[in-house]
Design an enzyme around this catalytic site. Structure first.
Site, PDB file in Angstrom:
ATOM      1  N   MET A  24      40.183  39.459  36.067  1.00  0.00           N
ATOM      2  CA  MET A  24      40.303  37.897  35.655  1.00  0.00           C
ATOM      3  C   MET A  24      41.897  37.636  35.839  1.00  0.00           C
ATOM      4  SD  MET A  24      37.548  36.729  32.902  1.00  0.00           S
ATOM      5  CE  MET A  24      37.500  38.371  32.099  1.00  0.00           C
ATOM      6  N   ALA A  25      42.321  36.866  36.595  1.00  0.00           N
ATOM      7  CA  ALA A  25      43.892  36.394  36.617  1.00  0.00           C
ATOM      8  C   ALA A  25      44.083  35.782  35.401  1.00  0.00           C
ATOM      9  CB  ALA A  25      44.016  35.336  38.066  1.00  0.00           C
ATOM     10  N   GLN A  77      43.157  45.112  41.900  1.00  0.00           N
ATOM     11  CA  GLN A  77      42.687  44.074  43.044  1.00  0.00           C
ATOM     12  C   GLN A  77      43.796  43.393  43.913  1.00  0.00           C
ATOM     13  OE1 GLN A  77      40.928  40.247  42.282  1.00  0.00           O
ATOM     14  NE2 GLN A  77      39.022  40.921  43.042  1.00  0.00           N
ATOM     15  N   CYS A 110      38.346  34.401  45.696  1.00  0.00           N
ATOM     16  CA  CYS A 110      38.977  33.526  44.902  1.00  0.00           C
ATOM     17  C   CYS A 110      38.691  32.296  45.547  1.00  0.00           C
ATOM     18  CB  CYS A 110      40.530  33.982  44.595  1.00  0.00           C
ATOM     19  SG  CYS A 110      41.588  32.648  43.891  1.00  0.00           S
ATOM     20  N   LYS A 149      35.195  42.398  46.616  1.00  0.00           N
ATOM     21  CA  LYS A 149      34.826  41.222  46.007  1.00  0.00           C
ATOM     22  C   LYS A 149      34.439  39.891  46.763  1.00  0.00           C
ATOM     23  CE  LYS A 149      34.506  39.640  41.326  1.00  0.00           C
ATOM     24  NZ  LYS A 149      34.900  38.095  41.265  1.00  0.00           N
ATOM     25  N   GLY A 211      28.309  37.192  37.760  1.00  0.00           N
ATOM     26  CA  GLY A 211      28.145  35.560  37.423  1.00  0.00           C
ATOM     27  C   GLY A 211      27.153  35.185  36.276  1.00  0.00           C
ATOM     28  N   ASP A 212      27.603  34.505  35.424  1.00  0.00           N
ATOM     29  CA  ASP A 212      26.818  34.294  34.269  1.00  0.00           C
ATOM     30  C   ASP A 212      26.363  35.187  33.510  1.00  0.00           C
ATOM     31  OD1 ASP A 212      27.496  31.797  35.205  1.00  0.00           O
ATOM     32  OD2 ASP A 212      25.187  31.085  35.663  1.00  0.00           O
ATOM     33  N   ARG A 235      33.825  36.230  31.901  1.00  0.00           N
ATOM     34  CA  ARG A 235      33.911  35.271  30.850  1.00  0.00           C
ATOM     35  C   ARG A 235      33.025  35.713  29.443  1.00  0.00           C
ATOM     36  NH1 ARG A 235      32.537  30.002  33.725  1.00  0.00           N
ATOM     37  NH2 ARG A 235      31.002  31.345  34.731  1.00  0.00           N
TER      38      ARG A 235
END
Ligand SMILES: Cc1cc2nc3c(=O)[nH]c(=O)nc-3n(C[C@H](O)[C@H](O)[C@H](O)COP(=O)(O)O)c2cc1C
Length: 347
Positions: A24-25, A77, A110, A149, A211-212, A235
């Site tokens: 995560m940037a 990455q 991205c 990715k 994802g989620d 997240r």
């Protein structure tokens, strides 16, 4: 060169701990990674780094890429669009990171405008030939596994992840991660885990689903509902670095996920602040994650307002003391069935 058994090495690592800290940037710096590693994240990723930028990178830029002393390993990455720049970046990263480098991941996921307008990130999904050349160029120089990715597609109707994944595995990718949204979707809508499953069934190499995944239960469910070998938590780590140990305990022993109450959350916040102070050149980054640890606490909104005004390490630590005093006062009031007190400390 490449390594012939890269997929097997990764498959074995995922079998030991399938729950991974996603790249995560702006988030997964050394302090963030260490917080998650100490709670069970084994393979952890750097923020994405530009292959073009690495050629001229200052020591300050490298500091964002290199693992801290106490980190035993790191996944780096890279993003870009030119095969020869990837080849040079792979060599530079291997030289600088040395034995701690677990793998190099190529970002084809991205969706940011400034990235895709240069043909980088998820735009590569629309240019499979270039994507193959990039993977081949990186694999040729790498003595660690090279992974990719991607998204489910760049847009509806574009090249789909199962097809691209097959081609990139043929070009030498040792694992494929899939974020279950198209690039066009950005982070909206729900992630489509069925495409992750489809990719995992289409390729021989291990697949990481993304994802989620907002909690340990989601992470375990993704492993159960798809043929993925591992799961990225992104997240879902916000204010919850425990998610890795929790997911593993749930998956392997069926242990229910414990609730994290304010004393533990505040201790984690202090630990994280100390890590930023020790490892990073800027303290302001702490503003973002500090608010995540306060979620669900009494007076959280008011404290968030104060957190975002802190600038120095000392200010942040003083604030955590004030929050602790307030939490104790709130606990006392709750125990006596009284209304919550006003925040004790002035702004
Ligand atoms: C702030 C932020 C930064 C991200 N940066 C990157 C990145 O540098 N490279 C990448 O491959 N994915 C990046 N992602 C995507 C995540 O790795 C992950 O695939 C995505 O958030 C979906 O997972 P989630 O819904 O569980 O959060 C980023 C996501 C967020 C929220």
């Amino acid at each position: 060169m490449g390594i012939p058994n890269g997929s097997e090495v990764l498959r074995a690592a995922y079998a030991r701990q399938p729950f991974l800290l996603a790249p995560m940037a702006g988030v997964t710096d050394a302090a963030y990674r260490i917080m998650c590693r100490r709670r069970g994240a084994q393979l952890a990723y750097s923020e994405m780094v530009s292959v073009a930028g690495l050629a001229y990178a200052s020591d300050k830029t490298w500091r964002l890429v290199l693992p801290a002393d106490e980190e035993e390993q790191i996944c780096i990455q890279l993003f870009g669009s030119k095969p020869e720049q990837f080849a040079a970046a792979v060599e530079a990263v291997q030289e600088r990171v040395g034995d701690k480098l677990s793998l190099i991941d190529i970002n084809m996921a991205c969706p940011a405008r400034k990235v895709i307008t240069k043909g980088e990130g998820s735009a590569l999904m629309e240019d499979p030939v270039r994507a193959e050349r990039i993977v081949a160029a990186a694999v040729e120089r790498a003595h660690v596994p090279v992974t990719v990715k991607m998204r489910t597609a760049f847009r509806e109707g574009g090249t789909r992840a199962p097809e691209l994944a097959r081609r990139l595995a043929d070009a030498g990718a040792a694992a494929i991660a899939v974020h279950g949204r198209t690039a066009r979707q950005l982070y909206t809508g729900r992630a489509d885990w069925s495409v992750i499953d489809e990719v995992a069934r289409a390729v021989e190499v291990p697949v990481i689903g993304s994802g989620d995944v907002f909690c340990a239960e989601d992470a375990v469910r993704m492993l159960q509902d798809t043929a993925a070998s591992a799961v990225f938590v992104a997240r879902g780590t916000y204010g919850n670095p425990w998610v890795f140990d929790d997911a593993r305990a749930l998956a392997q022993e069926g242990t229910a996920v414990p609730q994290r109450l304010w004393p533990e959350r505040l201790d984690a916040l202090r630990e994280h602040l100390i890590l930023v102070h020790r490892h990073l050149p800027f303290m302001a980054r702490a503003r973002t994650f500090a608010t995540w640890y306060l979620k669900g606490m009494p007076h959280a909104a008011a404290w968030r307002g104060r957190v975002v005004r802190c600038t120095s390490f000392e200010e942040f630590m003083e604030l955590t003391d004030a929050i602790e005093a307030d939490m104790r006062a709130c606990d006392e009031a709750l125990a006596l069935d009284r209304p919550l007190p006003d925040i004790a400390v002035g702004s």
